[in-house]
Design a protein around this motif. Structure first.
Motif, PDB file in Angstrom:
ATOM      1  N   GLY A 133       2.541   6.619  -4.852  1.00 42.93           N
ATOM      2  CA  GLY A 133       2.838   5.339  -4.228  1.00 42.93           C
ATOM      3  C   GLY A 133       1.583   4.595  -3.827  1.00 42.93           C
ATOM      4  N   ARG A 134       0.609   5.320  -3.288  1.00 40.92           N
ATOM      5  CA  ARG A 134      -0.674   4.711  -2.908  1.00 40.92           C
ATOM      6  C   ARG A 134      -1.377   4.147  -4.133  1.00 40.92           C
ATOM      7  NH1 ARG A 134      -2.936   2.211   0.982  1.00 40.92           N
ATOM      8  NH2 ARG A 134      -2.018   3.740   2.402  1.00 40.92           N
TER       9      ARG A 134
ATOM     10  N   TYR B 192       6.536  -2.375  -1.605  1.00 40.70           N
ATOM     11  CA  TYR B 192       5.225  -2.176  -0.980  1.00 40.70           C
ATOM     12  C   TYR B 192       4.825  -3.331  -0.068  1.00 40.70           C
ATOM     13  CZ  TYR B 192       4.806   1.641  -4.280  1.00 40.70           C
ATOM     14  OH  TYR B 192       5.029   2.810  -4.978  1.00 40.70           O
TER      15      TYR B 192
ATOM     16  N   ARG C 124       0.419   0.942  -5.184  1.00 40.61           N
ATOM     17  CA  ARG C 124       0.094  -0.146  -4.262  1.00 40.61           C
ATOM     18  C   ARG C 124      -1.328  -0.644  -4.494  1.00 40.61           C
ATOM     19  NH1 ARG C 124      -2.185  -1.458   0.588  1.00 40.61           N
ATOM     20  NH2 ARG C 124      -0.959  -2.777   2.007  1.00 40.61           N
TER      21      ARG C 124
ATOM     22  N   LEU D  33       2.666   6.711   2.384  1.00 41.34           N
ATOM     23  CA  LEU D  33       2.931   6.680   0.958  1.00 41.34           C
ATOM     24  C   LEU D  33       2.534   7.996   0.302  1.00 41.34           C
ATOM     25  CD1 LEU D  33       1.507   3.140   0.091  1.00 41.34           C
ATOM     26  CD2 LEU D  33       3.894   3.746   0.512  1.00 41.34           C
TER      27      LEU D  33
END
Length: 199
Positions: free
Chosen positions: A9-10, A51, A13, A5
């Protein structure tokens, strides 16, 4: 293969997992659906499945990993540095303080009672968490023995297991009764047997 990711993105999530964890602690797994999690975390359906492709099962495993990490993090920095009696006493106070404040919404309860043991993957996460916890405690016993701070002859693994069992048993009774005294007495007795008590 684990998906790589981006930083953004991390973060997204992690936000979903943390929000889901809070909701599951409050309501319990059977009472929370994906729509509830989407609403609580301001997440679209496409984001959620991006995700967590398998939906709730994927998300519950991520929450289990999160809660396992929280159980250990709640006891730091003392748990990772149990090299003298003062740190042991501070760690003991931290454990009691955190469980008293969290009650039946603690990460340990969420992990073992809410998320359950039916899924082998969840059981693996829980086992790894207990192993890590026990290892920290055993290392602490070895450090005290090497420093001559406690009587010689203590079995580090056995002592660590007794302490860990005292905490988990006390936390279970706290969950059922909302009384922290069970955990306090069990933990203090386990520490006293080892020679770490304040008395």
């Amino acid at each position: 293969m684990e998906r790589v990711l981006t930083e953004r993105g991390r973060a997204t999530r992690d936000r979903i997992v943390e929000g889901a964890a809070r909701l599951l602690r409050e309501r319990g797994v059977p009472n929370v659906g994906l729509d509830d999690i989407r609403a609580a975390t301001a997440t679209s359906k496409s984001q959620l499945f991006h995700y967590f492709p398998d939906g709730k099962s994927d998300l519950l495993l991520a929450v289990a990993e999160y809660e396992a990490a929280e159980v250990i993090a709640d006891q730091q920095p003392m748990l990772g540095d149990l090299v003298d009696l003062a740190t042991w006493h501070a760690w003991r106070d931290r454990v009691v303080e955190r469980y008293a404040a969290q009650g039946d919404r603690c990460p340990l309860t969420a992990l073992t009672a809410q998320l359950g043991l039916a899924d082998p993957a969840t059981r693996t996460i829980i086992t790894r968490m207990y192993d890590r916890w026990q290892s920290h405690l055993a290392d602490g016993v070895r450090a005290l023995t090497a420093a001559g701070a406690i009587p010689p002859g203590a079995d580090p693994d056995r002592s660590a297991t007794a302490i860990l069992t005292a905490i988990c048993g006390g936390a279970t009774m706290l969950q059922a009764t909302n009384r922290i005294t069970y955990l306090e007495v069990a933990l203090d007795d386990a520490l006293s047997t080892l020679g770490v008590g304040r008395g």
